[in-house]
Design an enzyme around this catalytic site. Structure first.
Site, short mmCIF file in Angstrom:
data_model
loop_
_atom_site.label_atom_id
_atom_site.label_comp_id
_atom_site.label_asym_id
_atom_site.label_seq_id
_atom_site.Cartn_x
_atom_site.Cartn_y
_atom_site.Cartn_z
NE ARG A 26 -28.42 -66.85 -6.85
CZ ARG A 26 -29.24 -66.64 -7.87
NH1 ARG A 26 -30.36 -65.95 -7.69
NH2 ARG A 26 -28.98 -67.12 -9.07
CG ASP A 62 -29.92 -62.53 2.51
OD1 ASP A 62 -29.87 -62.52 1.27
OD2 ASP A 62 -30.93 -62.85 3.17
CE1 TYR A 81 -27.58 -70.85 4.86
CE2 TYR A 81 -28.87 -72.66 3.95
CZ TYR A 81 -28.16 -71.48 3.78
OH TYR A 81 -28.02 -70.95 2.53
NE ARG A 92 -31.65 -62.92 8.66
CZ ARG A 92 -31.51 -61.77 7.97
NH1 ARG A 92 -31.11 -61.80 6.72
NH2 ARG A 92 -31.77 -60.62 8.56
#
Length: 245
Positions: A50, A52, A111, A198
């Protein structure tokens, strides 16, 4: 009824994120509307991650069920046609078993976080990198990243609004490297907390600037509170690169 697995890429800059929301356009909505225009069926897509608002994907995975009798190349090409002009592309479509689930069947997610580390601001890469004009020591960042690998309580590295049942996760890999003016952080785990990558990037940036040491990173991890870790890096530099099953 066929369960279709699709692999897609998108530029997240113009979306409120992957998931449907009332406050703007999502990637999920674009794809669901494309399926409806193609097959005249209303479906609900489930995504592997999901992402952002502002987060990009090189290989997001999603699935949906379709009654229409069709083939993989037609699904791919039809969805790409109906997704226009939005920056979403279906790279591959393939039929899957009925028990396949894009989110729950995933065994690993990967990622990439990109930092443009130069004095001049980005032009061609604007909205796709985090611009940090102060020189970063990528080797020191990589060494400090090793503190975070493994099975830990990552309370310091998740957003306040994170809805995960537990802050305990296993970070399988976290590495930092430099390629010219770009510092790249790669992270792999079965699943991640909200904003975890992040916050990891924002924390390791402090190490790269010489403001923190690997000991400071360890203290932040052990504190188990969000205020102890570094800032949340901008969404623009983050990419979902691969999902494994």
């Amino acid at each position: 009824m066929t369960r279709w697995k699709i692999t897609l890429e998108y530029d997240g800059a113009g979306f409120v994120g992957w998931q449907r929301q009332e406050n703007g356009l999502s990637v999920q909505q674009v794809l669901e509307e494309a399926v409806e225009r193609f097959a005249q069926e209303r479906v609900t897509l489930s995504g592997a991650g999901r992402t952002d608002s502002g987060v990009h994907a090189l290989a997001q995975v999603a699935h949906f069920d379709l009654a229409k009798d069709t083939d993989a190349s037609t699904v791919r090409d039809a969805l790409n046609h109906h997704c226009k002009p939005h920056p979403v592309a279906v790279l591959e479509a393939e039929p899957e078993a009925d028990d396949f689930h894009a989110r729950f069947s995933a065994t690993s997610r990967h990622y990439l976080y990109r930092i443009l580390n130069r004095r001049a601001p980005p032009v061609l890469e604007r909205g796709r990198v985090w611009h940090v004009p102060v020189a970063l020591d990528a080797a020191a960042m990589h060494e400090a990243a090793g503190v975070l690998v493994g099975h830990h309580d990552f309370s310091s590295f998740r957003a306040a609004e994170c809805q995960a049942d537990s802050p305990v996760k296993t970070l399988d890999a976290l590495a930092v490297s430099r390629a010219g003016d770009e510092v790249r952080l790669t992270a792999s785990a079965r699943s991640f907390l909200h904003n975890q990558v992040r916050i990891l990037a924002g924390t390791l940036k402090l190490v790269g600037e010489g403001k923190w040491s690997d000991l400071d990173v360890r203290r932040a991890l052990e504190a188990r509170e969000r205020a102890a870790a570094g800032p949340t890096a901008p969404a623009a530099g983050l990419y979902l690169t691969r999902v494994e099953y």
